[in-house]
Design an enzyme around this catalytic site. Sequence first.
Site, PDB file in Angstrom:
ATOM      1  N   THR A  11      -4.754  26.017  26.322  1.00  0.00           N
ATOM      2  CA  THR A  11      -4.529  25.074  27.366  1.00  0.00           C
ATOM      3  C   THR A  11      -5.649  24.018  27.243  1.00  0.00           C
ATOM      4  OG1 THR A  11      -5.786  26.437  28.969  1.00  0.00           O
ATOM      5  CG2 THR A  11      -3.257  26.332  29.035  1.00  0.00           C
ATOM      6  N   GLY A  13      -9.327  22.149  25.004  1.00  0.00           N
ATOM      7  CA  GLY A  13     -10.361  22.329  23.729  1.00  0.00           C
ATOM      8  C   GLY A  13      -9.822  22.657  22.496  1.00  0.00           C
ATOM      9  N   ASP A  59      -3.865  36.424  31.593  1.00  0.00           N
ATOM     10  CA  ASP A  59      -5.567  36.456  31.526  1.00  0.00           C
ATOM     11  C   ASP A  59      -5.525  37.496  30.416  1.00  0.00           C
ATOM     12  OD1 ASP A  59      -7.969  36.737  31.789  1.00  0.00           O
ATOM     13  OD2 ASP A  59      -8.215  36.815  33.791  1.00  0.00           O
ATOM     14  N   ASN A  86      -8.311  32.189  19.471  1.00  0.00           N
ATOM     15  CA  ASN A  86      -9.260  31.065  20.114  1.00  0.00           C
ATOM     16  C   ASN A  86      -9.684  31.281  21.363  1.00  0.00           C
ATOM     17  OD1 ASN A  86     -10.158  27.989  20.330  1.00  0.00           O
ATOM     18  ND2 ASN A  86      -8.816  28.357  21.864  1.00  0.00           N
ATOM     19  N   TYR A 152     -23.852  35.776  24.609  1.00  0.00           N
ATOM     20  CA  TYR A 152     -22.457  34.736  24.169  1.00  0.00           C
ATOM     21  C   TYR A 152     -22.925  34.893  22.392  1.00  0.00           C
ATOM     22  CZ  TYR A 152     -20.088  31.023  22.291  1.00  0.00           C
ATOM     23  OH  TYR A 152     -19.029  30.215  21.605  1.00  0.00           O
ATOM     24  N   PRO A 182     -17.570  27.162  14.444  1.00  0.00           N
ATOM     25  CA  PRO A 182     -18.194  25.801  14.922  1.00  0.00           C
ATOM     26  C   PRO A 182     -19.318  25.660  15.505  1.00  0.00           C
ATOM     27  CG  PRO A 182     -15.895  26.263  15.978  1.00  0.00           C
ATOM     28  CD  PRO A 182     -16.492  27.740  15.637  1.00  0.00           C
ATOM     29  N   GLY A 183     -19.903  24.680  15.330  1.00  0.00           N
ATOM     30  CA  GLY A 183     -21.509  24.248  15.989  1.00  0.00           C
ATOM     31  C   GLY A 183     -20.637  23.546  17.417  1.00  0.00           C
ATOM     32  N   PHE A 189     -16.301  23.303  26.776  1.00  0.00           N
ATOM     33  CA  PHE A 189     -17.059  24.400  26.466  1.00  0.00           C
ATOM     34  C   PHE A 189     -18.285  24.518  27.532  1.00  0.00           C
ATOM     35  CE2 PHE A 189     -20.725  26.296  24.184  1.00  0.00           C
ATOM     36  CZ  PHE A 189     -20.194  27.501  23.858  1.00  0.00           C
TER      37      PHE A 189
HETATM   38  C1  8X3 Z   1     -20.204  26.952  20.335  1.00  0.00           C
HETATM   39  C2  8X3 Z   1     -21.211  26.325  19.585  1.00  0.00           C
HETATM   40  O1  8X3 Z   1     -23.906  26.258  19.344  1.00  0.00           O
HETATM   41  O2  8X3 Z   1     -22.867  25.650  21.610  1.00  0.00           O
HETATM   42  O3  8X3 Z   1     -20.086  28.270  19.891  1.00  0.00           O
HETATM   43  O4  8X3 Z   1     -23.161  27.941  20.626  1.00  0.00           O
HETATM   44  S1  8X3 Z   1     -22.920  26.536  20.403  1.00  0.00           S
END
Ligand code: 8X3
Length: 257
Positions: A11, A13, A59, A86, A152, A182-183, A189
Site C-alpha cells: 500500500t 513505499g 495484518d 516487503n 530494528y 536498501p539504505g 519509513f
Molecule cells: C532502512 C535503512 O539506514 O534507515 O532500513 O535503517 S536505515
Amino acid sequence: MDKIALITGATSGIGEACARRFAKGGFDLIITGRKAEKLNALKEEFKKKGVDTVALAFDIQDRKAAEEAFKTLTGKWENIDILINNAGLARGLEPEYEGDFSDWDQMIDTNIKGLLTMTRLVVPGMVKRNRGHVINMGSVAGDAAYAGGNVYCATKAAVKSITDGLRIDLANTAIRVTNIKPGLVQTKFSNVRFHGDNARADKVYEGITPLSGEDIADVAFYAASAPDHVQIAEVLVLATHQASGSVIVREKKSQDK
Ligand code: 8X3
C-alpha cells in the site's frame, strides 16, 4: 500465461513501487497490506491497465488472518512465481535500554514473523512446481547496528539469516532467493519510525539525495528478470553519499559553512 507476483506491504513505499514495476513488467499481482481502501484503489488502477490483480487485506502480524487470506487464493492464483516479502517497519530510535515494548513487538512480529509466515505459506507451492523466486526486503541496517537502531537492526539481521537459510534449503530446487538491502529510501519509513513526527522524519533525508521506492523496485525487478541460472543472492543499495548505516555525508546549508 502471465506470471504472478505476491507483494506484501503493497500500500505504500517500496511495496507500492514494486507493485507498479512488476505490473509494468507484465506480471499479474496479489497485493497485500492492512489498508483495504488503498489496496482496492490500486487494484482498480491496475485493472484499468489490464493487470489482473487480487487484493488481500490483512495484518501480517496476525498469522491466522494471513492463513485465511492465503486460503482464498484458488485457480491460477495458487501459482505464485515471485514472493516479495516487503512488509516491514521501524519504530523508534531510542537507546535499547529505553525502548518501547510495543514498538519492539510490532517490528519483530512484522519484519521477522510476518516474513516467515508468508514464506511458510507460499514456498511449498513453489517447491511443488520447482519454480519461483523469493525476494526479501532486508536493509543496510542488518549489516551492522547503528545508534538507536538496536531492535530494528536486529530484525534486518534476522532477515539476512532467514534469507540465507532459505537459499540453502532450496539449493536443490530451481527456486531463487534474494535479499535486497536498501539504505536511505525516502518513503513513509521515517514518519512511521517517529510515530508521525514529519519534521523529524524530513531531517533524516536532509542534505542528501535519498533513494526512492522506485529505485529499489528496479533492483527487485532486475533480480526477477535475470536468466534462470542467475541467482542474485544479495544486493546492498545505498544513496551515493551514504557509505553504511551510520556514515552519511550531508551537504551543508550555506549558513552552516
Ligand atoms: C532502512 C535503512 O539506514 O534507515 O532500513 O535503517 S536505515
